[in-house]
Design an enzyme around this catalytic site. Structure first.
Site, PDB file in Angstrom:
ATOM      1  N   ASP A   1      -5.129   6.820   7.155  1.00 23.46           N
ATOM      2  CA  ASP A   1      -4.971   6.761   5.706  1.00 23.46           C
ATOM      3  C   ASP A   1      -5.598   8.011   5.099  1.00 23.46           C
ATOM      4  O   ASP A   1      -6.357   8.722   5.770  1.00 23.46           O
ATOM      5  CB  ASP A   1      -5.646   5.496   5.153  1.00 23.46           C
ATOM      6  CG  ASP A   1      -5.394   5.272   3.661  1.00 23.46           C
ATOM      7  OD1 ASP A   1      -4.401   5.815   3.144  1.00 23.46           O
ATOM      8  OD2 ASP A   1      -6.179   4.554   3.020  1.00 23.46           O
TER       9      ASP A   1
ATOM     10  N   CYS B   1      -1.056   3.702   4.525  1.00 20.07           N
ATOM     11  CA  CYS B   1      -1.019   4.306   3.190  1.00 20.07           C
ATOM     12  C   CYS B   1       0.412   4.170   2.697  1.00 20.07           C
ATOM     13  O   CYS B   1       1.344   4.629   3.371  1.00 20.07           O
ATOM     14  CB  CYS B   1      -1.427   5.772   3.264  1.00 20.07           C
ATOM     15  SG  CYS B   1      -1.148   6.730   1.765  1.00 20.07           S
TER      16      CYS B   1
ATOM     17  N   CYS C   1      -0.986  -0.898  -2.787  1.00 20.66           N
ATOM     18  CA  CYS C   1      -1.724   0.227  -2.219  1.00 20.66           C
ATOM     19  C   CYS C   1      -2.805  -0.385  -1.351  1.00 20.66           C
ATOM     20  O   CYS C   1      -3.432  -1.383  -1.742  1.00 20.66           O
ATOM     21  CB  CYS C   1      -2.347   1.079  -3.331  1.00 20.66           C
ATOM     22  SG  CYS C   1      -3.555   2.316  -2.756  1.00 20.66           S
ATOM     23  N   THR C   2      -3.029   0.175  -0.171  1.00 23.73           N
ATOM     24  CA  THR C   2      -3.965  -0.465   0.757  1.00 23.73           C
ATOM     25  C   THR C   2      -5.403  -0.430   0.245  1.00 23.73           C
ATOM     26  O   THR C   2      -6.243  -1.196   0.722  1.00 23.73           O
ATOM     27  CB  THR C   2      -3.898   0.182   2.156  1.00 23.73           C
ATOM     28  OG1 THR C   2      -4.073   1.605   2.042  1.00 23.73           O
ATOM     29  CG2 THR C   2      -2.563  -0.112   2.824  1.00 23.73           C
TER      30      THR C   2
END
Length: 276
Positions: A20, A84, A196-197
């Site tokens: 990410d 991501c 969104c992570t």
């Protein structure tokens, strides 16, 4: 801070890589470890290029491929996760061409939200880039075409998640400002997709700031199931692992992450070795 050992380090064969731009993918890491606690994970945060959401697509692709190739060279992983949303929607096809292993991407969980919603009104909380991307619009057309989808883009929430993991103060009013657009003019979704992570790391704070109870949906559990399927591994318990957290830039801000990383189970923290 070249390397910081947290406890005895033992190498297991064929780890997986989670990649990410920052710490958002730690929400994916937590779900993967919940399902596959024995698996060794190499987590890489490309803090040198953080954040991705505001960068040109070509730069995101270049950074993603560069880091994944370096990680594949150094660790010979069995699988990689691009944790991501921005990097996944832009870079996934090229990453799958470049690597000789399965590459799992993360996309906003529109499909499960469309299946769950009773009111047929769902929210999507994501970065502005993800909101604007045609890929996201197609997910809505494919899986939630009979729903009203309220889309809210926030870059601030990414920064708030990074601050939160570093134990820096994030005010309640900041969270209220982020989710307020979901509840204007009497509208009210019954579920909100965390697209969104970074955002699942703040689910508790988002719920506290919400005027009503919300069902929050993210991609973490689905990603963990996909990893389990691709690796054909059954969950084990009680097996030691040797997870590593790797970063690409300088160590500004990394030291502040150490308590959170240690609590999650990372044994070592180090900078990515880069070929010159």
């Amino acid at each position: 801070m070249k390397s910081s050992s947290m406890k005895g380090h033992s190498i297991k064969s064929r780890p997986i890589v989670i990649f990410d731009s920052g710490v958002g993918g730690l929400s994916i890491y937590q779900e993967v470890k919940r399902k596959l606690p024995d698996i060794e994970v190499i987590y890489c945060a490309d803090n040198e290029a953080f954040p991705y959401g505001s960068k040109p697509e070509t730069e995101v692709i270049d950074r993603t491929l560069y880091c994944l190739n370096e990680l594949a060279r150094q660790f010979q992983p069995s699988l990689a996760i691009i944790a991501c949303n921005t990097a996944s929607t832009i870079s996934l096809p090229k990453a799958r061409q470049a690597l000789q292993i399965p590459v799992v991407g993360v996309v906003p969980a529109i499909k499960p939200a469309g299946e769950w919603s009773k009111k047929r009104r769902i929210g999507l909380l994501a970065t502005p880039g993800t909101i604007a991307r045609e890929y996201t619009q197609q997910l809505v057309r494919d899986f939630a075409k009979d729903c009203e989808v309220i889309m809210v883009g926030s870059s601030e929430l990414v920064d708030m998640a990074e601050r939160h993991l570093r134990d820096e103060p994030v005010g309640h009013e900041e969270f209220k400002a982020v989710i307020e657009p979901f509840f204007v003019n009497g509208q009210q979704p019954d579920c909100i997709v965390l697209g969104c992570t970074h955002f699942p790391l703040l689910e508790e704070q988002l719920q506290a700031a919400s005027p009503v109870p919300i069902h929050w949906i993210n991609s973490g559990e689905a990603i963990a199931r996909r990893v389990e399927y691709l690796l054909e591994r059954a969950p084990e318990s009680g097996t030691a692992n040797s997870d590593q957290f790797i970063y690409t830039g300088n160590d500004d801000g990394v030291q502040a992450l150490m308590p959170a990383l240690k609590s999650m189970g990372f044994e070592t923290v180090s900078q990515l070795e880069q070929e010159h």
